[in-house]
Design an enzyme around this catalytic site. Sequence first.
Site, mmCIF file in Angstrom:
data_model
loop_
_atom_site.group_PDB
_atom_site.id
_atom_site.type_symbol
_atom_site.label_atom_id
_atom_site.label_comp_id
_atom_site.label_asym_id
_atom_site.label_seq_id
_atom_site.Cartn_x
_atom_site.Cartn_y
_atom_site.Cartn_z
ATOM 1 N N ASP A 130 -25.891 -19.388 -18.812
ATOM 2 C CA ASP A 130 -26.006 -20.858 -18.777
ATOM 3 C C ASP A 130 -25.230 -21.494 -19.927
ATOM 4 O OD1 ASP A 130 -28.372 -19.396 -19.943
ATOM 5 O OD2 ASP A 130 -28.680 -21.336 -20.880
ATOM 6 N N ASP A 152 -22.322 -25.250 -26.143
ATOM 7 C CA ASP A 152 -23.684 -25.044 -26.639
ATOM 8 C C ASP A 152 -23.717 -24.325 -27.982
ATOM 9 O OD1 ASP A 152 -24.513 -26.349 -24.437
ATOM 10 O OD2 ASP A 152 -26.058 -24.916 -23.883
#
Length: 515
Positions: free
Chosen positions: A269, A279
């Site tokens: 993810d 991220d």
Amino acid sequence: MNTEKIQQPFKDVFPGDLSLNTMQRQTPHVLFCDVVPEKFPKAELLLFNDKLSEETGLGTLNPEQDLPFLAASSYPSDKIPYSTAYGGHQFGKWAGQLGDGRAILAGEIISDKGIHTELQWKGAGATPYSRHADGRAVLRSSLREYLMSEAMYFMGVPTTRALSLVKTGEKVVRDVMYNGRPEEEDGAVMMRTAESFLRFGHFELISASGNKELLQKLMDDTIERYFPEINPDDPQRYLLWLKSVAVKTADLVVEWFRTGFVHGVMNTDNMSVLGLTIDYGPFAMLEDFDLNFTSNTTDLPGKRYAFGKQAQIAQWNLWQLMNAVYPIVNDQQGLQQILGDFGKYFWQKHDEMTASKFGFQTWVATDTDFFTGWQHLMQDLQLDYTLFFTALEGWLKSGQPEPFSLENISYKHLNDSEQQPFADFLIRYQERLLSESSDRESAILLMQKNNPKFILRNYLLYECIQEVEAGHTEMLSHLLEALQHPYEMRYPELCIKRPEKYNLVPGCSMLSCSS
Ligand code: AMP
Ligand code: MG
């Protein structure tokens, strides 16, 4: 800022849940949920990226007028923000639906030059994907992401970028050490940008739901939108696309190796289909060279996400992406070929990159042995990855025959006998350089282009965060300036090894995921 130019093509094309239901839940068969972000009446603008704003087409900041938008409290009335649904493999296991738990998209803007940029708030409140968490972000980790993503950009590494950072004026509670002692911290909302925030996990989640039609639609739309070099009518388009994702991913990890970036949470993810660094959590820039170094305390037991394993993990993640899209591609051999090629392509690029760090114009077969010997030396002598190359370049420039001092680049005290292998290595290095057809100046130029001199070390971020939390922004401005010139020695005081006092300080060598 021209926020009225914001479009939402993703919402126009894909099914979504428009109910504005705030309950955290599973959302099968939709790719997004409309979300109303939190209001932060006490918001204060801390950082704004003027150049990026111009590049995206958002234009010039009018602080008073634009603060509500940057704080997620205001947006074009017909453009309700949204969060997207994705799944993922976390630490090697399928974790089911995850989704944007604290990321909310405002939409996309297109610049006059045709650059497409998605705009995403991070930390602007809970979404249907928050899974019992608060949807907030703390100033500490938002500053880390802001500065590091910009540092990566200026080092030339593909990455999402940072447009703004707003202090929400609210406190957020975090248990940083996961030891049952939660504390209040300042909250923040960052606006980040990328051509697209699509992750491997978006494809994995739809595939897991069995909705082949939607999966194919997302694949076709992704190809058309972000891979214009692929003919959408080509029967081989899916394989071509996956090949391109594999190449972009390999190129990205080569860049991580070149600069010494350790991502820390390479779950699927957190993998961009555009090959961007995405991220920023418990990341670190490698200091003492250690292939087995992981920056993430949660990763300590297996060290799955250690620096030296990043290529292998990227390949594993690609394998999960391929499993996900297999029902549409239906070509096991073709997929296996791409996965196999990934390894070959990565190692070739990696070796060429490493050669360039040493100033070698091309890689030659004997370099493999040379690199392995060098890696052992680096680990044995606990040498700083970045400082080693700065010193090597300085040594080459000086033309001095005797080895340079290791005192300022090693994390341990070395006696004379321990330094002998290093002297031997330098002789070998010089012999290898002499075998090059080009001259020493070309070698130095190549080294200067490939070895950053300034890297954003965790202890610098740690010091900066402490200062900002105490209301001082001098160090923040200083770091922002330094990170824009990573290949120059503009600020020697920022280009030193981690001071000893920080060796065991949480947030300096290792980090938890708590953000
Ligand atoms: P990460 O490990 O940060 O990549 O996050 C994994 C998942 O947890 C993603 O779905 C995130 O959106 C979600 N998440 C992480 N932190 C929070 C938070 N404070 N509130 C809500 N969701 C979160
Ligand atoms: Mg994530």
